[in-house]
Design a protein around this motif. Structure first.
Motif, mmCIF file in Angstrom:
data_model
loop_
_atom_site.group_PDB
_atom_site.id
_atom_site.type_symbol
_atom_site.label_atom_id
_atom_site.label_comp_id
_atom_site.label_asym_id
_atom_site.label_seq_id
_atom_site.Cartn_x
_atom_site.Cartn_y
_atom_site.Cartn_z
ATOM 1 N N MET A 119 29.166 114.083 62.311
ATOM 2 C CA MET A 119 29.270 113.041 63.337
ATOM 3 C C MET A 119 29.884 113.595 64.622
ATOM 4 N N LYS A 120 30.910 114.433 64.460
ATOM 5 C CA LYS A 120 31.535 115.001 65.666
ATOM 6 C C LYS A 120 30.564 115.954 66.379
ATOM 7 N N HIS A 121 29.826 116.740 65.589
ATOM 8 C CA HIS A 121 28.843 117.639 66.194
ATOM 9 C C HIS A 121 27.768 116.849 66.937
ATOM 10 N N LYS A 122 27.284 115.785 66.302
ATOM 11 C CA LYS A 122 26.263 114.959 66.943
ATOM 12 C C LYS A 122 26.793 114.333 68.235
ATOM 13 N N SER A 123 27.985 113.779 68.185
ATOM 14 C CA SER A 123 28.570 113.156 69.380
ATOM 15 C C SER A 123 28.887 114.196 70.449
ATOM 16 N N TYR A 124 29.333 115.371 69.997
ATOM 17 C CA TYR A 124 29.640 116.443 70.945
ATOM 18 C C TYR A 124 28.371 116.892 71.667
ATOM 19 N N GLN A 125 27.285 117.055 70.918
ATOM 20 C CA GLN A 125 26.025 117.448 71.532
ATOM 21 C C GLN A 125 25.510 116.357 72.474
ATOM 22 N N TYR A 126 25.674 115.108 72.053
ATOM 23 C CA TYR A 126 25.259 113.993 72.914
ATOM 24 C C TYR A 126 26.042 113.999 74.224
ATOM 25 N N LEU A 127 27.358 114.196 74.116
ATOM 26 C CA LEU A 127 28.188 114.242 75.315
ATOM 27 C C LEU A 127 27.802 115.421 76.205
ATOM 28 N N LYS A 128 27.518 116.561 75.581
ATOM 29 C CA LYS A 128 27.126 117.745 76.340
ATOM 30 C C LYS A 128 25.805 117.508 77.081
ATOM 31 N N MET A 129 24.844 116.910 76.389
ATOM 32 C CA MET A 129 23.555 116.616 77.017
ATOM 33 C C MET A 129 23.716 115.594 78.145
ATOM 34 N N LYS A 130 24.569 114.620 77.932
ATOM 35 C CA LYS A 130 24.794 113.622 78.969
ATOM 36 C C LYS A 130 25.427 114.254 80.202
ATOM 37 N N ARG A 131 26.390 115.167 79.963
ATOM 38 C CA ARG A 131 27.023 115.862 81.087
ATOM 39 C C ARG A 131 26.013 116.717 81.846
ATOM 40 N N GLU A 132 25.162 117.427 81.100
ATOM 41 C CA GLU A 132 24.137 118.252 81.744
ATOM 42 C C GLU A 132 23.138 117.384 82.510
ATOM 43 N N TYR A 133 22.822 116.225 81.930
ATOM 44 C CA TYR A 133 21.907 115.314 82.618
ATOM 45 C C TYR A 133 22.513 114.821 83.924
ATOM 46 N N ASN A 134 23.803 114.453 83.887
ATOM 47 C CA ASN A 134 24.463 113.984 85.108
ATOM 48 C C ASN A 134 24.531 115.083 86.159
ATOM 49 N N GLU A 135 24.824 116.315 85.695
ATOM 50 C CA GLU A 135 24.870 117.432 86.643
ATOM 51 C C GLU A 135 23.491 117.689 87.257
ATOM 52 N N GLN A 136 22.468 117.621 86.414
ATOM 53 C CA GLN A 136 21.118 117.833 86.917
ATOM 54 C C GLN A 136 20.709 116.716 87.874
ATOM 55 N N ARG A 137 21.098 115.490 87.536
ATOM 56 C CA ARG A 137 20.784 114.372 88.420
ATOM 57 C C ARG A 137 21.496 114.519 89.758
ATOM 58 N N ASP A 138 22.789 114.916 89.721
ATOM 59 C CA ASP A 138 23.533 115.114 90.963
ATOM 60 C C ASP A 138 22.933 116.250 91.785
ATOM 61 N N THR A 139 22.566 117.341 91.093
ATOM 62 C CA THR A 139 21.954 118.461 91.796
ATOM 63 C C THR A 139 20.629 118.051 92.431
ATOM 64 N N SER A 140 19.841 117.280 91.672
ATOM 65 C CA SER A 140 18.563 116.805 92.202
ATOM 66 C C SER A 140 18.778 115.905 93.415
ATOM 67 N N LYS A 141 19.807 115.063 93.343
ATOM 68 C CA LYS A 141 20.103 114.180 94.467
ATOM 69 C C LYS A 141 20.538 114.984 95.686
ATOM 70 N N GLU A 142 21.364 115.998 95.472
ATOM 71 C CA GLU A 142 21.796 116.845 96.580
ATOM 72 C C GLU A 142 20.619 117.573 97.210
ATOM 73 N N LEU A 143 19.729 118.085 96.345
ATOM 74 C CA LEU A 143 18.554 118.771 96.867
ATOM 75 C C LEU A 143 17.657 117.809 97.637
ATOM 76 N N SER A 144 17.560 116.581 97.131
ATOM 77 C CA SER A 144 16.749 115.581 97.822
ATOM 78 C C SER A 144 17.333 115.255 99.194
ATOM 79 N N LEU A 145 18.661 115.084 99.242
ATOM 80 C CA LEU A 145 19.306 114.802 100.525
ATOM 81 C C LEU A 145 19.161 115.984 101.483
ATOM 82 N N LEU A 146 19.301 117.195 100.926
ATOM 83 C CA LEU A 146 19.142 118.385 101.758
ATOM 84 C C LEU A 146 17.729 118.475 102.308
ATOM 85 N N GLN A 147 16.752 118.155 101.459
ATOM 86 C CA GLN A 147 15.364 118.175 101.919
ATOM 87 C C GLN A 147 15.124 117.133 103.001
ATOM 88 N N GLU A 148 15.732 115.950 102.842
ATOM 89 C CA GLU A 148 15.598 114.916 103.861
ATOM 90 C C GLU A 148 16.204 115.367 105.180
#
Length: 374
Positions: A119-148
């Motif tokens: 359970m801890k491994h599953k939750s840890y992986q979920y948290l890790k994926m969520k963090r990576e998703y947020n970082e990727q989303r923020d990076t994508s948003k920054e790139l979008s703003l930079l492109q604009e």
């Protein structure tokens, strides 16, 4: 939220195992202590405090062996953490109190620890994926703003280039009209004037005079249109930037922040003042850099020209007496600048501290009678 859900499931499983294994000897104190310990582990983010709470729980298991059945709650908060290697200390109370547990209890406890790890491994992986998703989303948003921003910059540069090209084309057309049509009309007027000198017939003279008047009016109209077209083709930013690029005496930094184009006479005045100031630096200063700032404020235009050069003490004294003297820096053209600024009811201040500085402010609401300098 995922960790809390896991803890609630583990709490129900541990409590059920504890009650089944020790139905007659269970203690509410043990349960309450482990509830407190697991809540503290969940609350704190300090890894050392979590380790201390884990060691405290091991101590309780050493003195009260049944507490080991509640240990997965605290184990959940330590595994996959910085001090996760300390979980092997669970073997100490287990081996020292091995005879206190039944085979079913040990098997159930082992399964419970495996479930906790999963359970801890599953939750840890979920948290890790969520963090990576947020970082990727923020990076994508920054790139979008930079492109604009880049697209906006490209559009602004494109508009500017179109404007400059339009002004240059107006300037070219005005010159062609002046050189071609203007010369033709001038030659026609001279020819009519010659015919008037040799013609004796009054009727013919009246016709030629009327024709000459019409051509003169057309010539004046063309001349006025050419002047207006030429005035509109003068771009203030391009003109001053060209002056700075052609100035090779020392580097020039040009800062331009004008949104509304000034009156044509004021444009000529700013260009002439800048040209005069750069000429003065080259003739009278040992400056190694120049700063030119032209800004627009709600009620005025502001031109600041400064350098890091040095002036003599004699000229410094004359500078301080500027308002009471008509001999302002002989040969430096300051009087010419001042006359232009006063023509627009503006203010010009000079400073010789830490280099030479010209500070000019001209109100927007004034309709000047300034010289039309070209």
């Amino acid at each position: 939220m995922q960790f809390i859900t896991d803890k609630m499931i583990l709490w129900a499983a541990c409590l059920l195992l504890y009650l089944i294994s020790y139905p007659a000897a269970y203690s509410p104190v043990h349960i309450l202590l482990f509830i407190i310990l697991t809540c503290l582990c969940t609350y704190t983010e300090n890894h050392r405090i979590k380790l201390a709470l884990f060691l405290l729980a091991l101590g309780l298991c050493q003195f009260w062996p049944p507490c080991l059945l509640l240990m997965p709650l605290v184990y959940y908060d330590v595994v996959y953490e910085i001090y996760g290697n300390f979980v092997f200390l669970l073997l100490i109370p287990l081996f020292m109190n091995f005879t206190e547990y039944s085979v079913k209890a040990l098997a159930s406890l082992l399964l419970l620890f495996i479930l906790t790890t999963f359970m801890k491994h599953k939750s840890y992986q979920y948290l890790k994926m969520k963090r990576e998703y947020n970082e990727q989303r923020d990076t994508s948003k920054e790139l979008s703003l930079l492109q604009e921003e880049r697209n906006q910059s490209l559009l602004e540069n494109q508009d500017y280039e179109i404007n400059v090209a339009t002004l240059n084309e107006r300037n070219r057309i005005s010159k062609e009209i002046h050189d071609n049509i203007g010369h033709i009309l001038s030659r026609a007027l001279l020819q009519i004037g010659a015919l008037l000198m040799i013609t004796k017939d009054e009727t013919e003279k009246e016709g030629l005079t009327s024709l000459k008047t019409s051509l003169s009016q057309g010539m004046d109209s063309i001349r006025l249109s050419i002047h207006n077209m030429y005035d509109e083709s003068i771009d203030l930013f391009t003109s001053i930037e060209t002056l700075t690029k052609d100035f090779t005496f020392c580097p020039v930094n040009f800062d331009y922040d004008v949104r509304n184009t000034p009156d044509v006479k004021l444009k000529y005045a700013f260009i002439a003042i800048t040209k005069e100031a750069l000429s003065n630096v080259m003739k009278h200063s040992d400056a190694t850099k120049i700063q030119i700032s032209l800004r627009e404020h709600p009620a005025m235009y502001q031109l600041i020209i400064s350098d890091n050069g040095h002036i003599t003490e004699e000229k410094r004294i004359k500078l301080k007496a500027l308002d009471n003297s008509q001999n302002y820096f002989d040969g430096m053209g300051v009087q010419n600048m001042l006359d232009r600024v006063r023509g627009f009811q503006g203010i010009m201040n000079l400073s010789a501290d830490n280099g030479f500085k010209i500070f000019i402010s001209i109100p927007k609401s004034v309709t000047p009678e300034a010289p039309n300098i070209k």
